[in-house]
Design a protein around this motif. Structure first.
Motif, PDB file in Angstrom:
ATOM      1  N   MET A 482       0.724  -1.244   0.103  1.00 29.02           N
ATOM      2  CA  MET A 482       0.176  -0.026  -0.006  1.00 29.02           C
ATOM      3  C   MET A 482       0.928   1.145   0.061  1.00 29.02           C
ATOM      4  SD  MET A 482      -3.080   0.567   2.570  1.00 29.02           S
ATOM      5  CE  MET A 482      -3.191   2.101   3.426  1.00 29.02           C
ATOM      6  N   ILE A 483       0.541   2.143  -1.023  1.00 26.27           N
ATOM      7  CA  ILE A 483       1.294   3.315  -1.171  1.00 26.27           C
ATOM      8  C   ILE A 483       0.303   4.587  -0.570  1.00 26.27           C
ATOM      9  CG2 ILE A 483       2.478   5.062  -2.674  1.00 26.27           C
ATOM     10  CD1 ILE A 483       2.832   2.064  -4.313  1.00 26.27           C
ATOM     11  N   SER A 484       0.900   5.359   0.450  1.00 31.74           N
ATOM     12  CA  SER A 484      -0.104   6.384   0.680  1.00 31.74           C
ATOM     13  C   SER A 484       0.622   7.238   1.308  1.00 31.74           C
ATOM     14  CB  SER A 484      -1.094   5.921   1.847  1.00 31.74           C
ATOM     15  OG  SER A 484      -1.932   7.120   2.254  1.00 31.74           O
ATOM     16  N   SER A 485      -0.190   8.765   1.080  1.00 30.58           N
ATOM     17  CA  SER A 485       0.765   9.874   1.599  1.00 30.58           C
ATOM     18  C   SER A 485       0.145  10.172   2.987  1.00 30.58           C
ATOM     19  CB  SER A 485       0.348  11.224   0.765  1.00 30.58           C
ATOM     20  OG  SER A 485       0.302  10.983  -0.646  1.00 30.58           O
ATOM     21  N   GLU A 486      -0.770   9.404   3.425  1.00 28.49           N
ATOM     22  CA  GLU A 486      -1.462   9.636   4.706  1.00 28.49           C
ATOM     23  C   GLU A 486      -0.905   8.544   5.670  1.00 28.49           C
ATOM     24  OE1 GLU A 486      -5.605  10.462   5.130  1.00 28.49           O
ATOM     25  OE2 GLU A 486      -5.561  11.093   3.232  1.00 28.49           O
ATOM     26  N   LEU A 487       0.052   9.037   6.583  1.00 26.59           N
ATOM     27  CA  LEU A 487       0.836   8.161   7.268  1.00 26.59           C
ATOM     28  C   LEU A 487      -0.307   7.532   8.421  1.00 26.59           C
ATOM     29  CD1 LEU A 487       3.590   7.209   7.836  1.00 26.59           C
ATOM     30  CD2 LEU A 487       3.906   9.185   9.526  1.00 26.59           C
ATOM     31  N   VAL A 488      -1.211   8.092   8.534  1.00 26.65           N
ATOM     32  CA  VAL A 488      -2.340   7.507   9.759  1.00 26.65           C
ATOM     33  C   VAL A 488      -2.767   6.304   9.011  1.00 26.65           C
ATOM     34  CG1 VAL A 488      -4.400   7.913  10.916  1.00 26.65           C
ATOM     35  CG2 VAL A 488      -2.946   9.896  10.411  1.00 26.65           C
ATOM     36  N   GLU A 489      -3.206   6.572   7.922  1.00 27.78           N
ATOM     37  CA  GLU A 489      -3.758   5.128   7.238  1.00 27.78           C
ATOM     38  C   GLU A 489      -2.871   4.256   7.107  1.00 27.78           C
ATOM     39  OE1 GLU A 489      -5.715   6.984   3.627  1.00 27.78           O
ATOM     40  OE2 GLU A 489      -4.478   5.171   2.503  1.00 27.78           O
ATOM     41  N   LEU A 490      -1.544   4.397   6.838  1.00 20.67           N
ATOM     42  CA  LEU A 490      -0.680   3.152   6.767  1.00 20.67           C
ATOM     43  C   LEU A 490      -0.396   2.568   8.048  1.00 20.67           C
ATOM     44  CD1 LEU A 490       2.357   5.057   4.553  1.00 20.67           C
ATOM     45  CD2 LEU A 490       0.628   3.265   3.876  1.00 20.67           C
ATOM     46  N   ARG A 491      -0.396   3.469   9.113  1.00 21.33           N
ATOM     47  CA  ARG A 491      -0.103   2.984  10.210  1.00 21.33           C
ATOM     48  C   ARG A 491      -1.356   2.261  10.844  1.00 21.33           C
ATOM     49  NH1 ARG A 491       2.257   7.785  13.695  1.00 21.33           N
ATOM     50  NH2 ARG A 491       3.014   6.160  15.220  1.00 21.33           N
ATOM     51  N   SER A 492      -2.537   2.480  10.424  1.00 23.13           N
ATOM     52  CA  SER A 492      -3.446   1.908  11.092  1.00 23.13           C
ATOM     53  C   SER A 492      -3.846   0.293  10.302  1.00 23.13           C
ATOM     54  CB  SER A 492      -4.928   2.427  10.592  1.00 23.13           C
ATOM     55  OG  SER A 492      -5.231   2.543   9.285  1.00 23.13           O
ATOM     56  N   VAL A 493      -3.096   0.135   9.186  1.00 25.61           N
ATOM     57  CA  VAL A 493      -3.265  -1.303   8.586  1.00 25.61           C
ATOM     58  C   VAL A 493      -1.859  -1.975   8.349  1.00 25.61           C
ATOM     59  CG1 VAL A 493      -5.578  -0.973   7.714  1.00 25.61           C
ATOM     60  CG2 VAL A 493      -3.298  -0.539   6.258  1.00 25.61           C
ATOM     61  N   CYS A 494      -0.940  -1.203   8.145  1.00 24.52           N
ATOM     62  CA  CYS A 494       0.275  -2.113   7.704  1.00 24.52           C
ATOM     63  C   CYS A 494       1.062  -2.901   8.734  1.00 24.52           C
ATOM     64  CB  CYS A 494       1.112  -1.009   7.066  1.00 24.52           C
ATOM     65  SG  CYS A 494       0.656  -0.176   5.644  1.00 24.52           S
ATOM     66  N   ASP A 495       1.878  -3.879   8.368  1.00 25.23           N
ATOM     67  CA  ASP A 495       2.658  -4.559   9.247  1.00 25.23           C
ATOM     68  C   ASP A 495       4.206  -3.912   9.271  1.00 25.23           C
ATOM     69  OD1 ASP A 495       0.973  -6.603   9.625  1.00 25.23           O
ATOM     70  OD2 ASP A 495       1.233  -7.470   7.650  1.00 25.23           O
ATOM     71  N   ARG A 496       4.654  -3.464   8.175  1.00 28.34           N
ATOM     72  CA  ARG A 496       5.647  -2.481   8.077  1.00 28.34           C
ATOM     73  C   ARG A 496       5.550  -1.410   7.039  1.00 28.34           C
ATOM     74  NH1 ARG A 496      10.773  -5.772   6.351  1.00 28.34           N
ATOM     75  NH2 ARG A 496       9.153  -6.685   4.886  1.00 28.34           N
ATOM     76  N   ILE A 497       6.306  -0.295   7.437  1.00 28.93           N
ATOM     77  CA  ILE A 497       6.206   0.797   6.691  1.00 28.93           C
ATOM     78  C   ILE A 497       7.397   1.193   6.639  1.00 28.93           C
ATOM     79  CG2 ILE A 497       5.037   3.103   6.626  1.00 28.93           C
ATOM     80  CD1 ILE A 497       3.327   2.201   9.051  1.00 28.93           C
ATOM     81  N   ALA A 498       7.861   1.290   5.040  1.00 28.24           N
ATOM     82  CA  ALA A 498       9.051   1.887   4.461  1.00 28.24           C
ATOM     83  C   ALA A 498       8.788   3.430   4.500  1.00 28.24           C
ATOM     84  CB  ALA A 498       9.257   1.373   3.337  1.00 28.24           C
TER      85      ALA A 498
END
Lengths: 536, 369
Positions: A482-498
């Motif tokens: 998942m590629i997103s500009s919204e960090l909140v969104e990434l942090r709500s579903v991702c296992d790891r965030i680059a």
């Protein structure tokens, strides 16, 4: 540097179509200081500057609330020309220079010095003869004020980028009565040495009593030159401080800090992951996508995980996937389940089980004049030859199968429509996104890549789309990137965030990493966490 | 009331207005002393004659090259096939074999059109964004080059050869005695054996070129089938959204090439059928403005520069050719000033319709909702 502020904006609020983008923000700049304005994308920096310059976009959308004072005097700025008269100038990120003009001409354009002639006495000053001597003198003076030693008769066309920026600054300096200069992300396009030079020039300018508003996301630069700073987050003022009183980590933390609602339990992290199997591997991967350059990226993504790419706009997170799908020229190696992708072959990734939901829904993701059915089955039909039946030399669309499948998808993703034949152009943003998702899912991919899945859709639909992604991941064990500009969104579903910065992976963080860590990584200075102790 | 409005929306104002005008002309003609049966025969004949040429617009528009003004290139290819077949028949000698000659015309014309279309498609891929302008010039220069070709070709056949110089081909070549009227003229088909007799017949004084109509509809059906095939759907997508198509691993340029070639081949087939119905082949300057007539017909049928369907072709050809054929005799009756006037009125009517059709297209902004 004491005394009355040169600029004071008080209680500024602004909404666009019911969407509050600035809430009661104050901004104060003192004479001769460099004041940094920091915040994530969408924090409200540009809107604040648009208000300061009286840009039409503000006035056509209902104006703003609050007061603007310049040198202690209340003013109302209705257009950019008035802003100039009040002594406010802007150094643009994209250079507004005329390439075939000399440096002098570029500096004096629109404000030429004329000498009256017979004609101009009759027809007005437009017929004046140019006083090139005087213009050259002025240009020379402006250039030397920023310590630039370059011949003023050179044409702008061949100059290196850094010099173009300096010419732009010289033009602003040359304006009489300039009191305040706004630098909008000035170092973003510069090489490191040029950026250092620019920072020096900024100091030189402020020594002459001109104040600077410095918009940037590079926190090290803020630390290096700014006297004071204002941090914005989600349209709100978080803090105004003197730079020496705050550490980089504090700034970073305040820039990001937001409540994260986790849609997947953290304890469940990698519940379906198979850490032994690599789903996607990039080695020294570069993409030549204008505005989203990727410069030698290395990353491994495991089977079954939800992997996020975050970072600021223009840093390259979008470029990764566009390069992978063959939409922009890419170099380096990419492996899908150990199989090497032929990057020069258009869409090779599609044939190897990667499906892609584009960030540009209306431009890339949909055929707006075609039906939902045509959109949903398109990729599967073209790539995997499904929904077809043979008739002589023709491979014809099998309407029955296509319709059945589309109805299934409409039910599965709860697409609100009048039926499979409705044109996708007439659907709402959220439902359009679901159609894109349906098209990708129809291909039964092993890796699903979604770029900006919630852009431009309302909050309720956002959550639904994210929940769907999690469900797909859990039930089918599909790897999701998942590629997103919204960090909140990434942090709500991702296992790891680059976090991608400057075309490379700055750092790979767990979703529960501190705000500080994210903020620093986004500014491209994750190393300094260790230096400063890294607490927030 | 609302059903009426819905109907209007579906059909579109331009078609309603032109359709009413057409009906008015047809109704007016017997009142002015014209024979209605002749008028209807003429309309049917012109419709069948022009249909495939107009159909040539569809693959072009769908693949994204826009309205193919350069269909003259295909027409030239068709004329090369048609004249070659006549010359071959002459050199072989023996009795007339009209069906064989028609077949040879197609056999020669189609490969030539494939080659022309291929080169033309590559050209159009290099001028993306201004295809319609370039295709107009291509059409004009194709006609200009073909003039040289017609003038210098060492033909021997008496029907082809220029009567005074004895060198090169003549302006208008009669197809009487070869395949002229084979699928359209009841007088010609009457002498044909078996079922071929029924390729055209008269009912109550109206001559119906059923063979040509069926052929036209059959080619329409083939194109319709193609547009619903995997390849055709990809071609339509290429015309609608280039990025979408690329992101699905389809090469847009090769789809555009495919559309251009198909359009050119249909142009070649179309002109042979045109000659067959008309009874003459017209060389030199005749194909110059044919592209415009095709464009106008498909636009009146409701196509835009980005989307065109088979229905647009069938309706558009009927309306455009119908008005063209009925308006002239009607006007001549109204203003009986000899034949001079018709020469003046003809371009006014045909160009007027073209202008009206062009003013009604919405151009490139169809993609927006």
């Amino acid at each position: 540097m004491d005394g009355p502020p040169i600029l004071s904006m008080k209680g500024i609020s602004k909404e666009y179509f019911g969407n509050q983008v600035l809430k009661n923000v104050d901004l104060t700049v003192k004479p001769g200081e460099i004041h940094a304005l920091v915040g994530e994308n969408g924090a409200g920096k540009s809107t604040l500057m648009n208000i300061l310059f009286g840009m039409p976009v503000i006035h056509t959308t209902g104006g703003f609330k609050g007061e603007v004072e310049i040198a202690g005097e209340k003013v109302s700025i209705a257009n950019p020309h008035q802003a100039m008269e009040h002594g406010i100038g802007m150094v643009h990120q994209e250079f507004m220079l005329i390439p075939d003009f000399t440096i002098t001409e570029n500096i004096k354009v629109g404000r030429e010095i004329g000498r009256p002639t017979l004609f101009s006495r009759i027809f007005g000053p437009a017929m004046d003869i140019l006083d090139r001597q005087a213009m050259r003198r002025d240009a020379r003076k402006a250039l030397s004020r920023i310590g630039l030693n370059i011949e003023e008769y050179v044409k702008v066309a061949g100059l290196p980028i850094g010099f173009k920026q300096f010419v732009e600054i010289a033009r602003e300096i040359d304006k009489t009565g300039i009191k305040l200069l706004v630098f909008d992300e000035p170092t973003a396009v510069l090489a490191e040495t040029e950026a250092d030079r620019l920072l020096e020039i900024m100091k030189m300018i402020t020594d002459q009593g001109i104040a600077i508003i410095f918009i940037t996301h590079r926190l090290d630069e803020v630390k290096a030159v700014a006297d004071s700073l204002t941090i914005l987050r989600d349209g709100e003022l978080v803090e105004r401080a003197r730079t020496e009183d705050v550490s980089v980590t504090e700034i970073a933390g305040k820039m990001i800090g937001r409540k994260v609602e986790r849609l997947v339990e953290l304890s469940d992290t990698c519940r379906v992951c198979d850490m032994e199997t690599t789903a996607l591997e990039l080695e020294n991967f570069s993409v030549d996508m204008p505005g989203e350059q990727v410069k030698g990226m290395d990353v491994s993504i495991y089977k079954g995980e939800i992997f996020g790419f975050g970072g600021l706009a223009g840093q390259g997170k979008i470029g990764v996937i566009n390069g992978l799908m063959g939409l922009y020229p890419a170099q380096g190696d990419a492996f899908v389940f150990g199989e090497k992708l032929q990057l020069d072959k258009l869409g090779d990734a599609l044939f190897k089980g990667v499906a892609f939901v584009s960030e540009d829904r209306r431009g890339v993701g949909l055929l707006l004049n075609e039906s939902i059915e045509r959109n949903v089955i398109f990729s599967t039909m073209q790539i995997h030859n499904r929904f077809l039946r043979k008739l002589g030399p023709f491979k014809l669309l099998n309407r029955k199968q296509a319709k059945k499948h589309t109805l299934d998808m409409i039910e599965l993703l709860d697409i609100r429509c009048t039926g499979p034949q409705q044109k996708t152009g007439s659907l709402s943003g959220g439902n359009q996104q679901k159609v894109c998702l349906a098209r990708a899912l129809s291909m039964e991919p092993e890796i699903l890549v979604v770029a900006e899945p919630t852009r431009g859709i309302d909050i309720g639909a956002k959550k639904l789309v994210l929940e769907h992604l999690v469900k797909i991941n859990e039930e089918l064990g599909m790897t999701i990137i998942m590629i997103s500009s919204e960090l909140v969104e990434l942090r709500s579903v991702c296992d790891r965030i680059a976090i991608v910065a400057e075309g490379k992976i700055e750092q790979i963080l767990p979703p529960d990493a501190s705000d500080v860590a994210f903020g620093l990584a986004m500014s491209g200075m994750s190393d300094s966490v260790a230096l400063e102790g890294g607490q927030a | 009331m609302s059903r009426m409005r819905l109907f209007m929306q579906r059909v579109g104002w331009p078609r309603v207005i032109i359709g009413l005008f057409f009906v008015l002309l047809v109704v007016a003609s017997p009142l002015l002393g014209l024979k209605l049966t002749d008028v209807v025969s003429d309309v049917l004949r012109r419709w069948a004659l022009f249909g495939i040429l107009v159909l040539a617009m569809v693959p072009g528009v769908q693949s994204g090259i826009g309205l193919n003004f350069g269909v003259s290139l295909g027409i030239v290819a068709g004329l090369i096939g048609a004249t070659t077949s006549i010359e071959l028949a002459y050199r072989m000698g023996g009795p007339a074999r009209p069906w064989t000659e028609l077949g040879i015309a197609f056999l020669v014309a189609i490969p030539v059109a494939l080659i022309f279309g291929w080169a033309y498609g590559h050209l159009l891929n290099r001028v993306k964004g201004s295809e319609m302008t370039v295709s107009t010039y291509v059409g004009f220069s194709a006609v200009a080059f073909s003039k040289i070709y017609w003038a210098v070709l060492p033909v021997k056949s008496g029907t082809l050869i220029f009567p005074y110089g004895g060198e090169g081909m003549r302006n208008t070549i009669s197809l009487e005695g070869t395949y002229g009227g084979l699928l359209s003229d009841p007088d010609v088909t009457a002498n044909q054996p078996g079922i071929l007799k029924w390729m055209a017949f008269r009912i109550g004084g109206v001559s119906i070129p059923i063979g040509t109509i069926l052929l036209f509809l059959f080619v329409c059906f083939l194109v319709w089938l193609f547009l619903r095939s995997k390849s055709g759907i990809a071609l339509s997508a290429a015309g609608e959204n280039e990025l979408f198509t690329r992101s699905n691993a389809i090469k847009v340029d090769s789809k555009r090439l495919q559309g251009t070639i198909l359009s050119t081949v249909l142009g070649a087939v179309g002109i042979i059928i045109y000659g067959q119905v008309y009874g003459f082949l017209q060389l030199y300057a005749a194909p110059l403005y044919m592209g415009f007539a095709c464009v106008a017909a498909v636009l009146i049928g409701g196509a835009t520069t980005r989307r065109a369907t088979i229905v647009n072709v069938i309706i558009g050809t009927l309306l455009f050719q119908g008005i063209l054929t009925t308006s002239l005799p009607v006007i001549q009756r109204l203003v009986p000033q000899g034949s001079r006037l018709s020469e003046v009125v003809r371009p006014i009517v045909s160009n007027g319709i073209i202008l009206y059709a062009l003013s009604k297209t919405k151009g490139g902004n169809q993609i927006e909702k």
